[in-house]
Design a protein around this motif. Structure first.
Motif, PDB file in Angstrom:
ATOM      1  N   MET A   1       0.871  -1.167   0.000  1.00  0.00           N
ATOM      2  CA  MET A   1       0.000   0.000   0.000  1.00  0.00           C
ATOM      3  C   MET A   1       0.911   1.220   0.000  1.00  0.00           C
ATOM      4  O   MET A   1       1.541   1.538   0.996  1.00  0.00           O
ATOM      5  N   GLY A   2       1.021   1.905  -1.112  1.00  0.00           N
ATOM      6  CA  GLY A   2       1.939   3.027  -1.206  1.00  0.00           C
ATOM      7  C   GLY A   2       3.343   2.562  -1.560  1.00  0.00           C
ATOM      8  O   GLY A   2       3.569   1.418  -1.975  1.00  0.00           O
ATOM      9  N   VAL A   3       4.308   3.436  -1.404  1.00  0.00           N
ATOM     10  CA  VAL A   3       5.701   3.143  -1.757  1.00  0.00           C
ATOM     11  C   VAL A   3       6.291   2.192  -0.725  1.00  0.00           C
ATOM     12  O   VAL A   3       6.229   2.437   0.478  1.00  0.00           O
ATOM     13  N   PHE A   4       6.886   1.113  -1.208  1.00  0.00           N
ATOM     14  CA  PHE A   4       7.458   0.099  -0.324  1.00  0.00           C
ATOM     15  C   PHE A   4       8.851   0.505   0.144  1.00  0.00           C
ATOM     16  O   PHE A   4       9.703   0.902  -0.647  1.00  0.00           O
ATOM     17  N   HIS A   5       9.071   0.412   1.449  1.00  0.00           N
ATOM     18  CA  HIS A   5      10.396   0.555   2.059  1.00  0.00           C
ATOM     19  C   HIS A   5      10.817  -0.818   2.542  1.00  0.00           C
ATOM     20  O   HIS A   5       9.981  -1.601   3.024  1.00  0.00           O
ATOM     21  N   ILE A   6      12.096  -1.122   2.426  1.00  0.00           N
ATOM     22  CA  ILE A   6      12.555  -2.458   2.784  1.00  0.00           C
ATOM     23  C   ILE A   6      12.196  -2.838   4.215  1.00  0.00           C
ATOM     24  O   ILE A   6      11.972  -4.004   4.533  1.00  0.00           O
ATOM     25  N   PHE A   7      12.080  -1.862   5.118  1.00  0.00           N
ATOM     26  CA  PHE A   7      11.725  -2.171   6.499  1.00  0.00           C
ATOM     27  C   PHE A   7      10.244  -2.497   6.675  1.00  0.00           C
ATOM     28  O   PHE A   7       9.808  -2.816   7.777  1.00  0.00           O
ATOM     29  N   ASP A   8       9.462  -2.424   5.591  1.00  0.00           N
ATOM     30  CA  ASP A   8       8.028  -2.720   5.672  1.00  0.00           C
ATOM     31  C   ASP A   8       7.719  -4.201   5.500  1.00  0.00           C
ATOM     32  O   ASP A   8       6.614  -4.639   5.829  1.00  0.00           O
ATOM     33  N   GLY A   9       8.640  -4.964   4.927  1.00  0.00           N
ATOM     34  CA  GLY A   9       8.343  -6.334   4.518  1.00  0.00           C
ATOM     35  C   GLY A   9       7.990  -7.248   5.675  1.00  0.00           C
ATOM     36  O   GLY A   9       8.421  -7.066   6.812  1.00  0.00           O
ATOM     37  N   ASP A  10       7.210  -8.289   5.379  1.00  0.00           N
ATOM     38  CA  ASP A  10       6.828  -9.274   6.386  1.00  0.00           C
ATOM     39  C   ASP A  10       8.051 -10.004   6.921  1.00  0.00           C
ATOM     40  O   ASP A  10       8.939 -10.400   6.155  1.00  0.00           O
ATOM     41  N   GLY A  11       8.094 -10.203   8.221  1.00  0.00           N
ATOM     42  CA  GLY A  11       9.237 -10.871   8.829  1.00  0.00           C
ATOM     43  C   GLY A  11       9.282 -12.349   8.486  1.00  0.00           C
ATOM     44  O   GLY A  11       8.265 -13.046   8.505  1.00  0.00           O
ATOM     45  N   MET A  12      10.472 -12.825   8.127  1.00  0.00           N
ATOM     46  CA  MET A  12      10.694 -14.262   7.921  1.00  0.00           C
ATOM     47  C   MET A  12      12.006 -14.655   8.583  1.00  0.00           C
ATOM     48  O   MET A  12      13.037 -14.010   8.369  1.00  0.00           O
ATOM     49  N   LEU A  13      11.961 -15.705   9.377  1.00  0.00           N
ATOM     50  CA  LEU A  13      13.152 -16.224  10.035  1.00  0.00           C
ATOM     51  C   LEU A  13      13.725 -17.385   9.222  1.00  0.00           C
ATOM     52  O   LEU A  13      12.980 -18.232   8.714  1.00  0.00           O
ATOM     53  N   HIS A  14      15.058 -17.405   9.125  1.00  0.00           N
ATOM     54  CA  HIS A  14      15.792 -18.522   8.529  1.00  0.00           C
ATOM     55  C   HIS A  14      16.727 -19.046   9.619  1.00  0.00           C
ATOM     56  O   HIS A  14      17.488 -18.263  10.205  1.00  0.00           O
TER      57      HIS A  14
ATOM     58  N   GLU B   1      24.028 -29.696  15.554  1.00  0.00           N
ATOM     59  CA  GLU B   1      24.332 -30.627  16.651  1.00  0.00           C
ATOM     60  C   GLU B   1      24.962 -31.888  16.070  1.00  0.00           C
ATOM     61  O   GLU B   1      24.502 -32.419  15.050  1.00  0.00           O
ATOM     62  N   ASP B   2      26.047 -32.355  16.705  1.00  0.00           N
ATOM     63  CA  ASP B   2      26.724 -33.606  16.333  1.00  0.00           C
ATOM     64  C   ASP B   2      27.131 -33.650  14.867  1.00  0.00           C
ATOM     65  O   ASP B   2      27.032 -34.686  14.200  1.00  0.00           O
ATOM     66  N   GLY B   3      27.609 -32.522  14.334  1.00  0.00           N
ATOM     67  CA  GLY B   3      28.113 -32.496  12.968  1.00  0.00           C
ATOM     68  C   GLY B   3      27.037 -32.467  11.902  1.00  0.00           C
ATOM     69  O   GLY B   3      27.340 -32.651  10.716  1.00  0.00           O
ATOM     70  N   LYS B   4      25.782 -32.230  12.297  1.00  0.00           N
ATOM     71  CA  LYS B   4      24.683 -32.154  11.334  1.00  0.00           C
ATOM     72  C   LYS B   4      23.919 -30.852  11.551  1.00  0.00           C
ATOM     73  O   LYS B   4      24.085 -30.172  12.555  1.00  0.00           O
ATOM     74  N   ALA B   5      23.061 -30.527  10.593  1.00  0.00           N
ATOM     75  CA  ALA B   5      22.271 -29.293  10.700  1.00  0.00           C
ATOM     76  C   ALA B   5      20.908 -29.501  10.058  1.00  0.00           C
ATOM     77  O   ALA B   5      20.757 -30.277   9.108  1.00  0.00           O
ATOM     78  N   THR B   6      19.920 -28.791  10.591  1.00  0.00           N
ATOM     79  CA  THR B   6      18.578 -28.758  10.016  1.00  0.00           C
ATOM     80  C   THR B   6      18.200 -27.316   9.746  1.00  0.00           C
ATOM     81  O   THR B   6      18.332 -26.456  10.632  1.00  0.00           O
ATOM     82  N   TYR B   7      17.760 -27.048   8.510  1.00  0.00           N
ATOM     83  CA  TYR B   7      17.347 -25.704   8.095  1.00  0.00           C
ATOM     84  C   TYR B   7      15.833 -25.580   8.137  1.00  0.00           C
ATOM     85  O   TYR B   7      15.100 -26.501   7.741  1.00  0.00           O
ATOM     86  N   ARG B   8      15.368 -24.437   8.653  1.00  0.00           N
ATOM     87  CA  ARG B   8      13.941 -24.096   8.597  1.00  0.00           C
ATOM     88  C   ARG B   8      13.798 -22.622   8.265  1.00  0.00           C
ATOM     89  O   ARG B   8      14.639 -21.812   8.664  1.00  0.00           O
ATOM     90  N   ASN B   9      12.745 -22.278   7.547  1.00  0.00           N
ATOM     91  CA  ASN B   9      12.370 -20.870   7.369  1.00  0.00           C
ATOM     92  C   ASN B   9      10.876 -20.751   7.596  1.00  0.00           C
ATOM     93  O   ASN B   9      10.092 -21.591   7.139  1.00  0.00           O
ATOM     94  N   ARG B  10      10.480 -19.709   8.340  1.00  0.00           N
ATOM     95  CA  ARG B  10       9.064 -19.520   8.653  1.00  0.00           C
ATOM     96  C   ARG B  10       8.746 -18.021   8.696  1.00  0.00           C
ATOM     97  O   ARG B  10       9.550 -17.213   9.188  1.00  0.00           O
ATOM     98  N   PHE B  11       7.568 -17.651   8.212  1.00  0.00           N
ATOM     99  CA  PHE B  11       7.069 -16.308   8.424  1.00  0.00           C
ATOM    100  C   PHE B  11       6.791 -16.103   9.906  1.00  0.00           C
ATOM    101  O   PHE B  11       6.396 -17.050  10.610  1.00  0.00           O
ATOM    102  N   VAL B  12       7.003 -14.868  10.374  1.00  0.00           N
ATOM    103  CA  VAL B  12       6.596 -14.511  11.726  1.00  0.00           C
ATOM    104  C   VAL B  12       5.124 -14.117  11.631  1.00  0.00           C
ATOM    105  O   VAL B  12       4.785 -13.075  11.064  1.00  0.00           O
ATOM    106  N   ARG B  13       4.276 -14.966  12.170  1.00  0.00           N
ATOM    107  CA  ARG B  13       2.839 -14.793  11.990  1.00  0.00           C
ATOM    108  C   ARG B  13       2.277 -13.837  13.044  1.00  0.00           C
ATOM    109  O   ARG B  13       1.608 -14.243  13.994  1.00  0.00           O
TER     110      ARG B  13
END
Length: 495
Positions: free
Chosen positions: A65-78, A83-95
Motif C-alpha cells: 500500500m503506497g511506496v514500499f520501504h525495505i523495512f516494511d516487509g513481512d518478517g521471515m526467520l531462517h 548438533e553432532d556435525g549435522k544441521a537442520t534448516y527451517r524458514n518460517r514467516f513470523v505470523r
C-alpha cells in the motif's frame, strides 16, 4: 529430508519496479524443513558446534500500500540448528497479528513507513500506522526467540528450533501500545533482558528489564525533550546506555502533522547512563558530537568510565517519509548508500565522576552490523565482527572484518563477486576458553548460482577459508539481523 511445509502466495505485481522487491531482495513464499542428510554440504560441519543460528529479514507478501520501504516487509526467520556435525534448516514467516489479518484479506491493510498518511486503521510502530512485521531483529531469551521491528512492536515469541509461534508473554500487554524496539540486549550472566521503546506521545521513551524467567521486573518513563528516533541501546554489568540523538522529526513540522526527518547539526548527541534498575532520577546524561548510531558493537565499564563502541555516522541520510514514486526510491537508495553515510567504528568514553565525554575513531573503513560474542556482551572484550560493503549495490554486505581491539589489527574475509551476505554471528566452540575460539556463521545469497548457502568460518583464522558450506533448498532474500542461541540456552537461560 527436504520438505515444503507451507507456501504463502506472493501477490506483488510483476510491473512493480521497486528495486527493493527485486534481485537480491526478491521475496520467497515457501517454508521449508531440510536437513543435511539431503542438503549438499561442502566441507565438514564441526562436531563442536551446538546451537541455532537465526536470521531475520523482510520478506514482503502482498502488493504494498503506497511506496514500499525495505523495512516494511513481512518478517521471515531462517534458522539452522547444529548438533553432532549435522544441521537442520527451517524458514518460517513470523505470523504476527498484522500478518494474519493480511493473509485473511489477501492484500495489504497497512501502509509502510514512507507514507503513514495512507493508514485507514490503527497500526503498530512509533507512528502507530504500520503493520507489526517483526522483520528487523531476533534475539533469544528465556528459551524463546523474540522477533521485533525497528519502529517498536510486540515481542513476538517463537520456538528456537521449530520456529513455531508461541503464546505471548504477559508483559507484552503491560507495555502496550508502545511495545519493544530493536535492539534489546540480553546479559548471559544474569539472563536479564534490557529494552526500550519510543513514540510520538509523552514521555517519548520507556526503559525496561525482563528477568531470566520472562517476568517484567522494571519499566520506567524516560524524560526526553521531545520526540526522538533512537535505534539501539547498550548495556554493561551495572548500567544501560540510552540514546537521544539529533536525527529526528522536525518538531515544528511534526506539530502540524508533517513528518520530516532532519539532522540538527547544532544539537549535541546525548547518552543517558542509567543503573540497570534505575529510573529517570538516576540517569547521568553525557553530551557528544552530533551523530546518528544504528548499531553498537559493545559497551563495558573501565574504572570510572563507561565505554561504548559501535558504528557512527556524522552524515545520516534522510528516509523518504512522505515522498512518492521515483523520488522516494532515489531517497531510499541514498539512505542505504554506505559511501555517503560513512559509518565507521568509533569509541565514546563517559566519565561518571567528571561528567566528561571523550571520543575517537577506531578505523577509517566503512563497516556496519558489528557483532560480538554473546558471552562478552556488556563486558570488556577484544573482538568485533563487522560487515563490509560493496557500495555500488544497495544493501550489499560483501564480507566480514574482524577487529582485534587490543592490538589494533584485523582480519577480513570477502564473500566473492555476486555473493551477498547476512549479519554474521560468533558461535563459540563447546568448552571454548578464548573469546574467538569458535565459528562465524552467516547466510549467503549467490546471484551467480541463483542459490543461497550457510557459510561457516573459523573465527580465529579466516585465511583457511570456509570450514563448511551448506547449500539451502532455495534462494533467499537478504535480511536484517541475526542471533546465535547456544545449545545450553535453547530451553532457557543458564542462571
Amino acid at each position: 529430508m527436504i520438505k515444503i511445509e507451507n507456501e504463502v502466495k506472493i501477490t506483488i505485481r510483476e510491473d512493480n519496479l521497486n528495486p527493493f522487491l527485486k534481485d537480491h531482495f526478491e521475496p520467497v513464499g515457501k517454508e521449508y524443513t531440510a536437513d543435511t542428510d539431503s542438503l549438499e554440504v561442502i566441507g565438514e560441519i564441526p562436531r563442536d558446534l551446538h546451537g541455532v543460528y537465526v536470521r531475520n529479514g523482510h520478506n514482503q507478501v502482498h502488493e504494498p500500500m503506497g511506496v514500499f520501504h525495505i523495512f516494511d516487509g513481512d518478517g521471515m526467520l531462517h534458522a539452522l540448528h547444529f548438533e553432532d556435525g549435522k544441521a537442520t534448516y527451517r524458514n518460517r514467516f513470523v505470523r504476527t497479528t498484522g500478518f494474519l489479518a493480511e493473509q485473511a484479506a489477501g492484500k495489504s491493510l497497512w501502509p509502510g513507513m514512507l507514507e503513514p498518511h495512507l493508514a485507514t486503521r490503527q497500526g503498530w510502530g512509533s507512528m502507530r500506522t504500520m503493520k507489526d512485521n517483526a522483520g528487523t531483529d531476533v534475539i533469544a531469551h528465556a528459551g524463546k526467540l523474540l522477533a521485533t521491528m525497528s519502529q517498536c512492536s510486540e515481542a513476538n515469541r517463537l520456538d528456537p528450533i521449530s520456529l513455531e509461534m508461541l503464546e505471548s508473554d504477559g508483559w507484552n500487554a503491560t507495555i502496550a501500545p508502545a511495545g519493544i524496539c530493536s535492539h534489546f540486549k540480553v546479559d548471559n550472566d544474569t539472563g536479564e533482558l534490557m529494552f526500550f521503546n519510543f513514540s510520538e506521545t509523552y514521555p517519548y521513551m520507556y526503559y525496561g528489564v525482563v528477568d531470566q524467567n520472562s517476568q517484567l521486573k522494571h519499566y520506567v518513563p524516560i524524560d526526553l525533550p521531545g520526540v526522538r528516533w533512537p535505534h539501539d541501546l547498550g548495556i554493561t554489568k551495572n548500567y544501560s546506555i540510552l540514546h537521544d540523538l539529533p536525527f529526528i522529526f522536525d518538531p515544528e513540522l511534526l506539530a502540524k502533522g508533517e513528518r520530516k526527518v532532519t539532522f540538527f547539526t547544532d544539537m549535541p548527541a546525548r547518552f543517558g547512563i542509567i543503573p540497570r534498575y534505575g529510573d529517570n532520577s538516576k540517569i547521568k546524561w553525557f553530551e557528544a558530537r552530533p551523530c546518528f548510531i544504528l548499531h553498537l558493537s559493545n559497551c563495558y565499564e573501565n574504572g570510572d568510565e563507561v565505554v561504548m563502541e559501535g558504528c557512527v555516522t556524522f552524515n545520516p541520510r534522510k528516509p523518504a517519509v512522505g515522498k512518492q514514486g521515483a523520488d522516494a526510491i532515489d531517497k531510499m537508495k541514498n539512505q542505504f548508500d554506505k559511501k555517503q553515510t560513512g559509518y565507521r567504528m568509533y569509541r565514546w568514553r563517559f566519565n561518571l565522576k567528571t561528567g566528561k565525554t571523550k571520543e575517537e575513531f577506531l578505523d577509517d573503513e566503512i563497516t556496519e552490523f558489528p557483532v560480538v560474542s554473546n558471552d562478552f556482551i556488556g563486558k570488556k572484550y577484544r573482538y568485533s565482527y563487522n560487515s563490509t560493503f560493496d557500495n555500488s549495490k544497495a544493501w550489499w554486505l560483501s564480507g566480514i572484518k574482524k577487529y582485534d581491539l587490543l592490538d589494533g589489527t584485523f582480519q577480513r574475509y570477502e564473500y566473492g563477486e555476486g555473493r551477498v551476505g547476512s549479519e554474521p554471528q560468533l558461535a563459540r566452540r563447546l568448552n571454548a576458553v578464548e573469546e574467538d575460539d569458535g565459528y562465524l556463521i552467516t547466510l549467503i545469497t549467490d546471484m551467480n548460482e541463483n542459490r543461497s548457502e550457510c557459510l561457516i568460518l573459523d573465527a580465529k583464522d579466516f585465511s583457511i577459508g570456509p570450514v563448511a558450506r551448506i547449500i539451502l533448498p532455495h534462494r533467499i532474500p537478504i535480511g536484517a539481523h541475526s542471533c546465535w542461541v547456544e545449545g545450553d540456552r535453547i530451553k532457557g537461560e543458564r542462571v
